[in-house]
Structures are given as structure tokens and as C-alpha cells.
Design an enzyme around this catalytic site. Sequence first.
Site, PDB file in Angstrom:
ATOM      1  CD  GLU A  68     -14.335  46.047  68.281  1.00 44.17           C
ATOM      2  OE1 GLU A  68     -15.318  45.682  67.628  1.00 44.17           O
ATOM      3  OE2 GLU A  68     -13.819  45.332  69.023  1.00 44.17           O
ATOM      4  CB  CYS A 101     -21.188  51.533  66.273  1.00 50.02           C
ATOM      5  SG  CYS A 101     -20.547  51.004  67.818  1.00 50.02           S
TER       6      CYS A 101
HETATM    7  P1  NDP Z   1     -13.215  57.291  60.545  1.00 49.41           P
HETATM    8  O1  NDP Z   1     -12.902  56.149  60.191  1.00 49.41           O
HETATM    9  O2  NDP Z   1     -13.555  58.739  59.733  1.00 49.41           O
HETATM   10  O3  NDP Z   1     -12.107  57.897  61.812  1.00 49.41           O
HETATM   11  C1  NDP Z   1     -11.930  57.230  62.918  1.00 49.41           C
HETATM   12  C2  NDP Z   1     -10.369  57.730  63.261  1.00 49.41           C
HETATM   13  O4  NDP Z   1      -9.264  57.219  62.237  1.00 49.41           O
HETATM   14  C3  NDP Z   1     -10.270  59.090  63.452  1.00 49.41           C
HETATM   15  O5  NDP Z   1      -9.466  59.283  64.692  1.00 49.41           O
HETATM   16  C4  NDP Z   1      -9.707  59.568  62.431  1.00 49.41           C
HETATM   17  O6  NDP Z   1      -8.915  60.822  62.347  1.00 49.41           O
HETATM   18  C5  NDP Z   1      -8.555  58.416  62.179  1.00 49.41           C
HETATM   19  N1  NDP Z   1      -8.118  58.034  60.808  1.00 49.41           N
HETATM   20  C6  NDP Z   1      -8.617  58.666  59.590  1.00 49.41           C
HETATM   21  N2  NDP Z   1      -7.831  58.265  58.390  1.00 49.41           N
HETATM   22  C7  NDP Z   1      -6.923  57.297  59.025  1.00 49.41           C
HETATM   23  C8  NDP Z   1      -5.868  56.949  58.352  1.00 49.41           C
HETATM   24  N3  NDP Z   1      -5.552  56.679  57.244  1.00 49.41           N
HETATM   25  N4  NDP Z   1      -4.745  56.076  59.311  1.00 49.41           N
HETATM   26  C9  NDP Z   1      -5.272  55.981  60.696  1.00 49.41           C
HETATM   27  N5  NDP Z   1      -6.221  56.945  61.373  1.00 49.41           N
HETATM   28  C10 NDP Z   1      -6.934  57.566  60.381  1.00 49.41           C
HETATM   29  O7  NDP Z   1     -14.456  56.992  61.694  1.00 49.41           O
HETATM   30  P2  NDP Z   1     -15.373  58.443  62.478  1.00 49.41           P
HETATM   31  O8  NDP Z   1     -14.657  59.092  63.383  1.00 49.41           O
HETATM   32  O9  NDP Z   1     -16.129  59.079  61.415  1.00 49.41           O
HETATM   33  O10 NDP Z   1     -16.366  57.411  63.427  1.00 49.41           O
HETATM   34  C11 NDP Z   1     -17.607  57.137  62.914  1.00 49.41           C
HETATM   35  C12 NDP Z   1     -17.504  55.695  62.368  1.00 49.41           C
HETATM   36  O11 NDP Z   1     -17.161  55.024  63.635  1.00 49.41           O
HETATM   37  C13 NDP Z   1     -19.015  55.090  62.205  1.00 49.41           C
HETATM   38  O12 NDP Z   1     -18.948  54.330  61.041  1.00 49.41           O
HETATM   39  C14 NDP Z   1     -19.139  54.193  63.344  1.00 49.41           C
HETATM   40  O13 NDP Z   1     -20.042  53.085  63.075  1.00 49.41           O
HETATM   41  C15 NDP Z   1     -17.861  53.630  63.793  1.00 49.41           C
HETATM   42  N6  NDP Z   1     -17.711  53.349  65.136  1.00 49.41           N
HETATM   43  C16 NDP Z   1     -17.689  51.772  65.415  1.00 49.41           C
HETATM   44  C17 NDP Z   1     -17.862  51.363  66.746  1.00 49.41           C
HETATM   45  C18 NDP Z   1     -17.453  50.044  66.923  1.00 49.41           C
HETATM   46  O14 NDP Z   1     -17.205  49.828  68.242  1.00 49.41           O
HETATM   47  N7  NDP Z   1     -17.614  49.177  66.184  1.00 49.41           N
HETATM   48  C19 NDP Z   1     -17.919  52.365  67.846  1.00 49.41           C
HETATM   49  C20 NDP Z   1     -18.201  53.709  67.503  1.00 49.41           C
HETATM   50  C21 NDP Z   1     -18.134  54.183  66.233  1.00 49.41           C
HETATM   51  P3  NDP Z   1      -9.682  62.216  61.888  1.00 49.41           P
HETATM   52  O15 NDP Z   1     -11.100  62.220  62.865  1.00 49.41           O
HETATM   53  O16 NDP Z   1      -8.652  62.966  62.274  1.00 49.41           O
HETATM   54  O17 NDP Z   1     -10.016  61.943  60.291  1.00 49.41           O
END
Ligand code: NDP
Length: 477
Positions: free
Chosen positions: A223, A257
Amino acid sequence: MSAPTPPVWELSSEELAAKAAAARKAGLTWRRSSVTQRADALRKVWAELVARRAEAIAVIREETGKPAGEAELVEFGSASLLVRYFTANAERVLGERSAWTPWFFANKRASVRRLPRGVIGIIAPWNLPFLIPFGDAFCAMLAGNAVLLKPSEWTTRTALWLESAVASTGLLPEGLLTVIPGRAAAGEAVIDASDLVLFTGSTATGRSVAARGAAQLKPVILELGGKPPRIVGADAPRERASAGAVWGALSNNGQLCVGVERVFVEAPAYDAFVEKVRARVAALRLPPAADADVGRFVFPPQFERVQAQLEDARRKGALVIGGEVIDRAGLLMAPALVLNAAMDMAVMTEETFGPVIPVMKVDRAEEAVAFANSGAHGLAASVWTSDAERAARLAELLEVGMIGVNEPGTHYALGSLPFGGVKSSGLWRRHGDEGLLAFTQAQSLLEHEWPLDMPDPWWFPRDPRIVAILRRLLGLP
Ligand code: NDP
């Protein structure tokens, strides 16, 4: 309002392994319960969480700076609707169902069972720190699984509150919902320890999560980000279209999002629409007012990204109203209206995820559809018009997973609607029947019932007379 700090820490590999093993063990106990028993237990767990929600809201507010009303209504209110829908529909969706057989299989019974997958890894973002982890974990557990939850490093304490509040009910096996705090390495560990991963986050991280899952042949639901357009027709209902644009773009400080990321308005409606939106934005209460309508940014780099997009828009000729920095350290910015926006501006093509409403004039809605479809994303869109047939036609043309007609992006709260995007906005869906079923594997059952001790006529040896009859039965003249 003080600047946030991510209080994250990493677990050792021994601690990670112990938590993953405990979750798996809890899952093995939990999967033996019936769907009805699970729904009953989870309903009771939810009632306890609701009773203690003031604690959670305080943590959410500290971590994200959301107004209290938003934290309660969006995070808990939407979760409440999800609980109501999924507990009421779990048996229908997850229960065993009989399957079709041809008439000459009248002595056999076919059915499909849904078995839990085992351990579901949920990797969550920071923008809805309670709703997304809870909603996904709830569905995964309802389907009979254990959950390893990796929250964003920025919202770890909200996830830990959830874990501890669930555990303290004593209604679920110990460790069924386990939080794995940490950064990317913790996310990778969760992928490795899970049987299916539901990732919500940016498209870039989603790609690496998918690659890691693929290397282990693990299913991954993605997502991801979006750039939802709102298309306002000349015949749009004016009050609703303008109020909906402001609500859709500025809820959660624009960090949604499915929020409104760009607005295309047909030329005859442009001036009146802009005037109404401008007045509505001006009337909003901003922090530090106790009853503020909007909050602050959660994630510091986001603040700079949004400011850079506004600067890019100004440089390319847009008129930016608002957008002033109120408190840089506290991540507070006034909402911005970007007028005369154009498709060469980052604010119209790249995900903004902030309190910005770019508005672009178009001759016809169809032109806006072409602009919307030209990008990499395909999460959500909305169409605003008083002509239902036109709305249906435009909706069909838009390459997105979710559409609103005179409706901003409220799909998430309705468990009945599959939630997700196309193109770079995601793979597969959460919610809806398919979202709940994704947390299970189908087990197809074919039982021979009578006569019990007689071979089927098409088994060996192959008799030419039987073969002739079979040809007719199978439609092979
Ligand atoms: P990120 O992609 O930066 O992070 C998402 C999660 O993944 C965090 O828990 C992060 O940890 C973790 N993560 C980071 N690197 C890795 C890896 N290599 N392997 C596994 N997990 C990893 O997104 P954001 O947290 O910045 O969220 C914002 C984004 O989410 C926006 O693009 C938004 O559009 C999207 N979003 C989409 C939704 C949907 O339903 N389509 C709903 C809500 C948001 P850490 O935080 O510790 O880096």
C-alpha cells in the site's frame, strides 16, 4: 509545541528471534479457535481499547502533534467502523464454503476452507500510527494469524501502547500481537520472520520490501504513495466541492495517502471555487490554538520537502497564498493554497504529503483525467459534478484503485471497500473480502462420499465404452 524525536531502539538478533518464536507459538494456539470465537474475543479487546483511548490519544498527540479531535475521530473512529464491519462479516468471508462439482460428481463433495497463513508481518508508516497498525493487525488476527508489527521509528510508542493494551486484556494468547521496534533492519527482520507481509509506506521502500519478499517466495501486499487528483466540473456542487477540497487536503496536516494532492477545476468554476477555498482555509484554526483544526508535520524531512515544492511552484509562476513557516523546530507550517498551478511543478506531480492545495485551471475534466493518468501513481481520485452519468464516465477513465464521487477519500474507514492502488501505488488490497482473505490460504477439499468402496469408472483399466461415455459427459464430441 516541541520538536519530535524518534525514541527508537534496535533489538538484538536473539531478542528478535525470541519475539518471532513467541508470536508463532501464539499463532498456533489461536488458529485452533473458530472464527466466531476469534470475532468475540477481538470485539472484547476492542471494547477495552476504546475504554482506554484517552491514554492512546495522548501518546499519538505527543508523537504526531495531531489535534485531539482528529486523533480520536480518525484513528479510533475509523478503527471502530472496521471492527464493526469485519466482526459482523468474518464468518461469511472466512467460513468454509461449498464449491461447484459437475453432476456426475454427485457422490462427491467439494468445498474451500480458509486456513490462517501463520505470522503476518505488518510494516507501517507514521501518518496514522494507531489506525493502520491496529486495523491491519485486527484483520490478520481475525483470520487466525499472529502479527509481528514494525511501526515507523517516529511512532514506536503508539505501537507499544497498542501491544501492551492488547496484552493486558488477557483475551488473546501471549505474544499474538508483537511489536518489533527499530529502523529498516527491523523491517527486514519482520519480512524474514513472517509468512506474508503487508507493507504501507513509500513506493521506494515498497520496492525493496517486495524484492526481499520475492527472494523468499513470500507474498507481499503493498500500500504505497499516491498523488490523488480531484477533478471539479463546472457543474460541481460548490459548497461541498470547496469544503471537501479543504478537508481532503488538510486533514492530518495533509499527511494522508488518499488526501487531496492536486485539484483540477474546469475554467467556468475556477474563480468561484478558489474564492470559497481561500475563505475556508483562512477560517481554519492553527496550532498552537488548543482547538486547532490542523496539526504539525510528523516527520522532519517532510517539512523541508513541502517548503521546497512551494518554492519550486513560486519560481515557476504560481501564486502561493499561505505556507508561512510558523515554527520550524516544532514542524508547524500554515496551510498553503497554490494558484495557477501547472504540470511542470513538483507540487502537481510528486507526492507532497503536507498541508498544500494546488489548484490548476483546465478547459475540460477529460484534460485533467489525462494529466492524472500520466503519472506513475494510481491510488485514488475524486470527481465533483452534479451529473451522475458524467461522474461515472470520468471515474471509468481514471487509472486508480479508489474513486470518490462528490466524496473525498473516506474509503479507508469502510471495511466493505477494498483499499489500495494500481501502478506504483501498490499491489493487492487491504479491506473488503479480498483483503481479509489475503491473510488466509485456500485449502481445497474434495471428498468422495458414496459408494465408499468402489473405484471411479474412469480409473484404470481404461475401458473404451467408458471412454466413449466420458467424452460425451466432458463435452468432447
Ligand atoms: P517509508 O517507506 O519511509 O517507511 C514505511 C515503513 O517501512 C516504516 O516503518 C519504515 O521504518 C519501514 N522501512 C524502512 N526501510 C525498510 C526496509 N528496507 N525494509 C523494511 N521496512 C523498512 O514510509 P513513511 O513511513 O515515510 O510513510 C509515508 C508514505 O506512506 C507515503 O508515501 C504515503 O503515501 C504512504 N502511505 C500509503 C498508504 C496506503 O494505504 N497506500 C497509507 C499511508 C501512507 P522507519 O520508519 O524506521 O524508517
